[in-house]
Design a protein around this motif. Structure first.
Motif, PDB file in Angstrom:
ATOM      1  N   LYS A  40      12.387   5.065  -9.618  1.00 39.53           N
ATOM      2  CA  LYS A  40      12.405   3.669  -9.186  1.00 39.53           C
ATOM      3  C   LYS A  40      13.658   3.401  -8.363  1.00 39.53           C
ATOM      4  CE  LYS A  40      10.550  -0.483  -9.521  1.00 39.53           C
ATOM      5  NZ  LYS A  40       9.215  -0.833  -9.139  1.00 39.53           N
ATOM      6  N   GLY A  41      13.482   2.808  -7.202  1.00 34.84           N
ATOM      7  CA  GLY A  41      14.604   2.513  -6.328  1.00 34.84           C
ATOM      8  C   GLY A  41      14.985   3.669  -5.421  1.00 34.84           C
ATOM      9  N   LYS A  42      14.520   4.862  -5.755  1.00 40.38           N
ATOM     10  CA  LYS A  42      14.776   6.037  -4.910  1.00 40.38           C
ATOM     11  C   LYS A  42      13.627   6.241  -3.928  1.00 40.38           C
ATOM     12  CE  LYS A  42      17.359   8.168  -8.624  1.00 40.38           C
ATOM     13  NZ  LYS A  42      17.342   9.138  -9.704  1.00 40.38           N
ATOM     14  N   TYR A  43      12.449   5.789  -4.331  1.00 35.12           N
ATOM     15  CA  TYR A  43      11.238   5.897  -3.514  1.00 35.12           C
ATOM     16  C   TYR A  43      10.530   4.550  -3.538  1.00 35.12           C
ATOM     17  CZ  TYR A  43      12.125  10.814  -4.546  1.00 35.12           C
ATOM     18  OH  TYR A  43      12.718  12.036  -4.694  1.00 35.12           O
ATOM     19  N   ASP A  44       9.752   4.257  -2.503  1.00 30.62           N
ATOM     20  CA  ASP A  44       8.910   3.067  -2.513  1.00 30.62           C
ATOM     21  C   ASP A  44       7.913   3.196  -3.659  1.00 30.62           C
ATOM     22  OD1 ASP A  44      10.142   2.040  -0.244  1.00 30.62           O
ATOM     23  OD2 ASP A  44       8.630   2.875   1.116  1.00 30.62           O
ATOM     24  N   ASP A  45       7.534   2.079  -4.250  1.00 31.68           N
ATOM     25  CA  ASP A  45       6.589   2.107  -5.370  1.00 31.68           C
ATOM     26  C   ASP A  45       5.287   2.826  -5.010  1.00 31.68           C
ATOM     27  OD1 ASP A  45       8.452   0.768  -6.854  1.00 31.68           O
ATOM     28  OD2 ASP A  45       7.404  -1.158  -6.830  1.00 31.68           O
ATOM     29  N   ASP A  46       4.844   2.703  -3.761  1.00 33.49           N
ATOM     30  CA  ASP A  46       3.609   3.354  -3.329  1.00 33.49           C
ATOM     31  C   ASP A  46       3.772   4.862  -3.168  1.00 33.49           C
ATOM     32  OD1 ASP A  46       2.313   0.953  -3.349  1.00 33.49           O
ATOM     33  OD2 ASP A  46       2.350   0.668  -1.183  1.00 33.49           O
ATOM     34  N   ARG A  47       4.992   5.363  -3.313  1.00 34.55           N
ATOM     35  CA  ARG A  47       5.263   6.795  -3.180  1.00 34.55           C
ATOM     36  C   ARG A  47       5.558   7.435  -4.532  1.00 34.55           C
ATOM     37  NH1 ARG A  47       2.726   8.056   0.741  1.00 34.55           N
ATOM     38  NH2 ARG A  47       3.887   9.954   1.045  1.00 34.55           N
ATOM     39  N   ILE A  48       5.273   6.699  -5.607  1.00 30.98           N
ATOM     40  CA  ILE A  48       5.462   7.205  -6.967  1.00 30.98           C
ATOM     41  C   ILE A  48       4.099   7.186  -7.664  1.00 30.98           C
ATOM     42  CG2 ILE A  48       6.626   6.883  -9.183  1.00 30.98           C
ATOM     43  CD1 ILE A  48       8.776   5.246  -7.626  1.00 30.98           C
ATOM     44  N   LEU A  49       3.696   8.338  -8.205  1.00 31.76           N
ATOM     45  CA  LEU A  49       2.399   8.465  -8.861  1.00 31.76           C
ATOM     46  C   LEU A  49       2.587   9.045 -10.250  1.00 31.76           C
ATOM     47  CD1 LEU A  49      -0.743   8.374  -8.604  1.00 31.76           C
ATOM     48  CD2 LEU A  49      -0.598  10.725  -7.735  1.00 31.76           C
ATOM     49  N   LEU A  50       2.197   8.285 -11.250  1.00 31.30           N
ATOM     50  CA  LEU A  50       2.199   8.783 -12.631  1.00 31.30           C
ATOM     51  C   LEU A  50       0.792   9.285 -12.931  1.00 31.30           C
ATOM     52  CD1 LEU A  50       3.516   9.127 -15.430  1.00 31.30           C
ATOM     53  CD2 LEU A  50       2.745   6.823 -15.965  1.00 31.30           C
ATOM     54  N   ILE A  51       0.698  10.517 -13.397  1.00 29.94           N
ATOM     55  CA  ILE A  51      -0.575  11.123 -13.755  1.00 29.94           C
ATOM     56  C   ILE A  51      -0.637  11.166 -15.272  1.00 29.94           C
ATOM     57  CG2 ILE A  51      -1.974  13.219 -13.616  1.00 29.94           C
ATOM     58  CD1 ILE A  51      -0.284  13.879 -11.040  1.00 29.94           C
ATOM     59  N   GLY A  52      -1.727  10.660 -15.855  1.00 27.09           N
ATOM     60  CA  GLY A  52      -1.799  10.671 -17.303  1.00 27.09           C
ATOM     61  C   GLY A  52      -3.182  10.387 -17.837  1.00 27.09           C
ATOM     62  N   ASP A  53      -3.336  10.660 -19.133  1.00 32.15           N
ATOM     63  CA  ASP A  53      -4.638  10.490 -19.786  1.00 32.15           C
ATOM     64  C   ASP A  53      -4.642   9.396 -20.843  1.00 32.15           C
ATOM     65  OD1 ASP A  53      -3.067  11.703 -21.701  1.00 32.15           O
ATOM     66  OD2 ASP A  53      -4.521  13.244 -22.213  1.00 32.15           O
ATOM     67  N   ALA A  54      -3.520   8.740 -21.037  1.00 32.63           N
ATOM     68  CA  ALA A  54      -3.424   7.772 -22.134  1.00 32.63           C
ATOM     69  C   ALA A  54      -3.223   6.352 -21.617  1.00 32.63           C
ATOM     70  CB  ALA A  54      -2.254   8.148 -23.043  1.00 32.63           C
ATOM     71  N   PRO A  55      -3.716   5.379 -22.376  1.00 27.66           N
ATOM     72  CA  PRO A  55      -3.473   3.990 -21.996  1.00 27.66           C
ATOM     73  C   PRO A  55      -1.976   3.685 -21.825  1.00 27.66           C
ATOM     74  CG  PRO A  55      -5.168   4.085 -23.678  1.00 27.66           C
ATOM     75  CD  PRO A  55      -4.606   5.476 -23.548  1.00 27.66           C
ATOM     76  N   GLY A  56      -1.123   4.351 -22.602  1.00 27.66           N
ATOM     77  CA  GLY A  56       0.317   4.147 -22.460  1.00 27.66           C
ATOM     78  C   GLY A  56       0.847   4.607 -21.114  1.00 27.66           C
ATOM     79  N   ASP A  57       0.230   5.631 -20.536  1.00 28.48           N
ATOM     80  CA  ASP A  57       0.609   6.098 -19.198  1.00 28.48           C
ATOM     81  C   ASP A  57       0.290   5.007 -18.169  1.00 28.48           C
ATOM     82  OD1 ASP A  57       1.291   8.603 -20.295  1.00 28.48           O
ATOM     83  OD2 ASP A  57      -0.746   9.353 -19.988  1.00 28.48           O
ATOM     84  N   ARG A  58      -0.902   4.458 -18.302  1.00 26.49           N
ATOM     85  CA  ARG A  58      -1.321   3.384 -17.393  1.00 26.49           C
ATOM     86  C   ARG A  58      -0.395   2.184 -17.529  1.00 26.49           C
ATOM     87  NH1 ARG A  58      -7.415   0.975 -17.075  1.00 26.49           N
ATOM     88  NH2 ARG A  58      -7.061  -0.517 -15.420  1.00 26.49           N
ATOM     89  N   ALA A  59      -0.068   1.823 -18.761  1.00 24.42           N
ATOM     90  CA  ALA A  59       0.815   0.680 -19.002  1.00 24.42           C
ATOM     91  C   ALA A  59       2.204   0.923 -18.426  1.00 24.42           C
ATOM     92  CB  ALA A  59       0.899   0.388 -20.502  1.00 24.42           C
ATOM     93  N   ALA A  60       2.712   2.144 -18.546  1.00 28.60           N
ATOM     94  CA  ALA A  60       4.037   2.465 -18.004  1.00 28.60           C
ATOM     95  C   ALA A  60       4.039   2.314 -16.485  1.00 28.60           C
ATOM     96  CB  ALA A  60       4.454   3.877 -18.405  1.00 28.60           C
ATOM     97  N   ALA A  61       3.006   2.826 -15.826  1.00 31.22           N
ATOM     98  CA  ALA A  61       2.914   2.710 -14.366  1.00 31.22           C
ATOM     99  C   ALA A  61       2.845   1.242 -13.956  1.00 31.22           C
ATOM    100  CB  ALA A  61       1.702   3.473 -13.846  1.00 31.22           C
ATOM    101  N   ALA A  62       2.045   0.461 -14.668  1.00 28.16           N
ATOM    102  CA  ALA A  62       1.915  -0.967 -14.355  1.00 28.16           C
ATOM    103  C   ALA A  62       3.234  -1.696 -14.599  1.00 28.16           C
ATOM    104  CB  ALA A  62       0.794  -1.588 -15.193  1.00 28.16           C
TER     105      ALA A  62
END
Length: 120
Positions: free
Chosen positions: A37-59
């Motif tokens: 965060k702050g090193k790259y634009d938000d659109d250039r950061i991709l979290l890959i995951g299988d859990a609802p917590g992964d989705r929540a962290a990205a959001a």
């Protein structure tokens, strides 16, 4: 952390890491904030995951999320390699495309109890 270190070393991935951060170093959202965060634009950061917590962290952090669909793990990784990652690099991932992946994830997650999800 030792489990992560052992598992990543076992598969030869540890050589590509500067830091291997597990739960003892904070939440996934904390990791995203510290690492990118702050090193790259938000659109250039991709979290890959299988859990609802992964989705929540990205959001929570405001970055993109790619779901690994329960029961369709192989297909999810293949789609990342053949389609989604190219869209991510081209800047066409977020929006309708990401939303369609989230809807597919939600449909599987909400329709199948976890104990019935079997890897194919």
């Amino acid at each position: 952390a030792r489990f992560l270190e052992r598992e990543w070393a076992e598969h030869g991935l540890d050589q590509y890491m500067t830091v291997l951060a597990g739960q003892e170093m904070g939440t996934k959202a904390d990791h995203l904030r510290l690492a990118a965060k702050g090193k790259y634009d938000d659109d250039r950061i991709l979290l890959i995951g299988d859990a609802p917590g992964d989705r929540a962290a990205a959001a929570d952090v405001g970055v993109a999320w790619y779901p690994i669909i329960p029961g369709k793990e192989r297909e999810s990784w293949a789609r990342l390699r053949t389609e989604a990652f190219d869209r991510f690099l081209a800047g066409t991932y977020r929006g309708d495309y990401e939303d369609s992946l989230k809807a597919e994830y939600d449909a599987v997650l909400l329709s199948t109890p976890p104990w019935e999800v079997i890897e194919r």
